[in-house]
Design an enzyme around this catalytic site. Structure first.
Site, PDB file in Angstrom:
ATOM      1  N   ASN A   1       0.858  -1.190   0.000  1.00 29.60           N
ATOM      2  CA  ASN A   1       0.000   0.000   0.000  1.00 29.60           C
ATOM      3  C   ASN A   1       0.899   1.247   0.000  1.00 29.60           C
ATOM      4  OD1 ASN A   1      -1.416   2.247   1.057  1.00 29.60           O
ATOM      5  ND2 ASN A   1      -3.046   0.887   1.733  1.00 29.60           N
TER       6      ASN A   1
ATOM      7  N   HIS B   1       1.091   6.215   1.841  1.00 37.47           N
ATOM      8  CA  HIS B   1       1.863   7.156   2.660  1.00 37.47           C
ATOM      9  C   HIS B   1       3.043   7.794   1.931  1.00 37.47           C
ATOM     10  CE1 HIS B   1      -0.919   6.657   5.754  1.00 37.47           C
ATOM     11  NE2 HIS B   1      -0.724   5.352   5.830  1.00 37.47           N
TER      12      HIS B   1
ATOM     13  N   HIS C   1      -5.518   3.746  -1.689  1.00 38.81           N
ATOM     14  CA  HIS C   1      -6.839   4.096  -1.147  1.00 38.81           C
ATOM     15  C   HIS C   1      -7.185   5.516  -1.583  1.00 38.81           C
ATOM     16  CE1 HIS C   1      -9.485   4.298   2.777  1.00 38.81           C
ATOM     17  NE2 HIS C   1     -10.139   4.666   1.713  1.00 38.81           N
TER      18      HIS C   1
ATOM     19  N   ARG D   1      -9.268   8.209  -0.886  1.00 36.00           N
ATOM     20  CA  ARG D   1     -10.203   8.626   0.176  1.00 36.00           C
ATOM     21  C   ARG D   1     -11.076   9.776  -0.302  1.00 36.00           C
ATOM     22  NH1 ARG D   1      -8.648   6.524   5.527  1.00 36.00           N
ATOM     23  NH2 ARG D   1     -10.354   7.821   6.255  1.00 36.00           N
TER      24      ARG D   1
ATOM     25  N   ARG E   1      -6.856  12.927   0.956  1.00 39.61           N
ATOM     26  CA  ARG E   1      -5.743  13.378   1.808  1.00 39.61           C
ATOM     27  C   ARG E   1      -4.382  12.843   1.352  1.00 39.61           C
ATOM     28  NH1 ARG E   1      -6.862   9.965   7.330  1.00 39.61           N
ATOM     29  NH2 ARG E   1      -8.892  10.933   7.132  1.00 39.61           N
TER      30      ARG E   1
ATOM     31  N   GLU F   1      -8.587   0.666  -3.001  1.00 44.73           N
ATOM     32  CA  GLU F   1      -9.434   0.707  -1.799  1.00 44.73           C
ATOM     33  C   GLU F   1     -10.309   1.940  -1.888  1.00 44.73           C
ATOM     34  OE1 GLU F   1      -7.299   0.857   1.846  1.00 44.73           O
ATOM     35  OE2 GLU F   1      -6.198  -0.945   1.369  1.00 44.73           O
TER      36      GLU F   1
ATOM     37  N   THR G   1      -8.107   3.441   8.455  1.00 44.94           N
ATOM     38  CA  THR G   1      -9.359   2.677   8.497  1.00 44.94           C
ATOM     39  C   THR G   1      -9.472   1.942   9.830  1.00 44.94           C
ATOM     40  OG1 THR G   1      -8.867   2.310   6.167  1.00 44.94           O
ATOM     41  CG2 THR G   1     -10.790   1.184   7.054  1.00 44.94           C
TER      42      THR G   1
ATOM     43  N   GLU H   1     -11.231  -9.267   2.802  1.00 43.20           N
ATOM     44  CA  GLU H   1      -9.940  -8.947   3.413  1.00 43.20           C
ATOM     45  C   GLU H   1     -10.198  -8.837   4.912  1.00 43.20           C
ATOM     46  OE1 GLU H   1      -7.391  -6.067   1.580  1.00 43.20           O
ATOM     47  OE2 GLU H   1      -6.512  -5.502   3.506  1.00 43.20           O
TER      48      GLU H   1
ATOM     49  N   HIS I   1      -3.792  -4.730   7.605  1.00 48.29           N
ATOM     50  CA  HIS I   1      -3.910  -3.593   8.525  1.00 48.29           C
ATOM     51  C   HIS I   1      -3.065  -3.812   9.785  1.00 48.29           C
ATOM     52  CE1 HIS I   1      -5.317   0.011  10.428  1.00 48.29           C
ATOM     53  NE2 HIS I   1      -5.833   0.340   9.268  1.00 48.29           N
TER      54      HIS I   1
HETATM   55  N1  PXP Z   1      -5.910  -3.092   3.977  1.00 43.63           N
HETATM   56  C1  PXP Z   1      -6.868  -2.143   4.054  1.00 43.63           C
HETATM   57  C2  PXP Z   1      -8.241  -2.480   3.574  1.00 43.63           C
HETATM   58  C3  PXP Z   1      -6.577  -0.851   4.551  1.00 43.63           C
HETATM   59  O1  PXP Z   1      -7.552   0.083   4.627  1.00 43.63           O
HETATM   60  C4  PXP Z   1      -5.244  -0.556   4.918  1.00 43.63           C
HETATM   61  C5  PXP Z   1      -4.891   0.831   5.368  1.00 43.63           C
HETATM   62  O2  PXP Z   1      -5.099   1.734   4.346  1.00 43.63           O
HETATM   63  C6  PXP Z   1      -4.277  -1.568   4.794  1.00 43.63           C
HETATM   64  C7  PXP Z   1      -4.645  -2.830   4.347  1.00 43.63           C
HETATM   65  C8  PXP Z   1      -2.849  -1.332   5.142  1.00 43.63           C
HETATM   66  O3  PXP Z   1      -2.721  -1.066   6.516  1.00 43.63           O
HETATM   67  P1  PXP Z   1      -1.321  -0.587   7.079  1.00 43.63           P
HETATM   68  O4  PXP Z   1      -1.006   0.720   6.446  1.00 43.63           O
HETATM   69  O5  PXP Z   1      -1.581  -0.495   8.562  1.00 43.63           O
HETATM   70  O6  PXP Z   1      -0.329  -1.651   6.738  1.00 43.63           O
END
Ligand code: PXP
Length: 238
Positions: free
Chosen positions: A7, A10, A43, A45, A49, A70, A101, A151, A192
């Site tokens: 992901n 960030h 994602h 959003r 952001r 996402e 999330t 998921e 997550h």
């Molecule tokens: N899976 C989903 C559905 C999420 O919303 C997120 C966070 O955006 C992640 C995985 C990844 O989580 P993390 O950034 O804590 O690894």
């Protein structure tokens, strides 16, 4: 052996801190792929952001693995997804003020809304996943609304990781939910809060096909570089 989805939100968070063009999450996605990522998650959003529509459009064009978008079930973003056609969509709950999330989507409370959203996405050829808590009712309702994938939210497990008793309880919940989902014909992913310490136990749950991991990889990348951060995670997952 689960696949690793990285992901890249960030990377975009850093860019948006100054509204500059760097660092570009699209470039980051290419580096992740070269380092062994099996897919890229972003994602979009509602408050934009971090990831922007431009990022999703470019990711859709340049990725040689696949894009997992996402998104919340919001009319604008749904329209955008159907237009862009990522390989996968993962529907998530979204609150404006949350830092990330916070929990899974409550499928049983939004059955008809999710049924229509899943139907629309699937009609556009998009494989659709629901981000849910590891809970029997949520898994069963995910089947009812037509999801292809669930998921499982690993946030509760990650939060109690250093408390062995509570960790084992959360692991058990995840194993039971994963087993049930597979039995009902769903693909099972998880994510997550996963990091370099807590990922191995989740990667060993039978039948989990993909792990989506963001924050810990990008945080490590600040010190060791993105290529190495992805490779090190890939080694732990596989
Ligand atoms: N899976 C989903 C559905 C999420 O919303 C997120 C966070 O955006 C992640 C995985 C990844 O989580 P993390 O950034 O804590 O690894």
């Amino acid at each position: 052996m689960p696949k690793l989805g990285v992901n890249i939100d960030h990377i975009a968070t850093i860019r948006q801190a100054r509204r500059e063009q760097q660092p570009d999450p699209v470039v980051a996605a290419g580096i992740c792929e070269l380092a062994g990522a099996d897919s890229i998650t972003a994602h979009l959003r509602e408050d934009r952001r971090h990831i922007q529509e431009r990022d999703v459009r470019l990711l859709r064009q340049i990725l040689s693995t696949k894009l997992n978008l996402e998104m919340a079930v919001s009319p604008d973003i749904l329209r955008f997804a159907v237009l862009i056609k990522p390989k996968d969509v993962c529907l998530v709950p979204e609150k404006r003020k949350e830092l990330t999330t916070e929990g899974g989507i409550d499928v049983s409370r939004q059955k008809s809304k999710l049924y229509s959203a899943v139907k629309r996405l699937k009609k556009a050829g998009i494989r659709t996943s629901l981000f849910i808590d590891p809970d029997e009712l949520q898994v069963r309702t995910a089947v009812d609304v037509g999801a292809d994938v669930v998921e499982l939210h690993t946030g509760s497990y990650a939060r109690v990781f250093f408390d062995i008793k509570r960790r084992n309880k959360e692991l058990e919940r995840l194993k039971i939910a994963a087993g049930l989902a597979q039995q009902l014909g769903l693909q099972v992913n998880a994510g997550h809060g996963l990091d370099y310490h807590n990922v191995s136990a989740i990667a060993s749950i039978p039948g989990i096909e993909e792990l989506n991991i963001g924050f810990s990889i990008i945080a490590r990348a600040v010190f060791v570089g993105l290529d190495r951060a992805v490779r090190e995670m890939k080694d732990l997952v596989g």
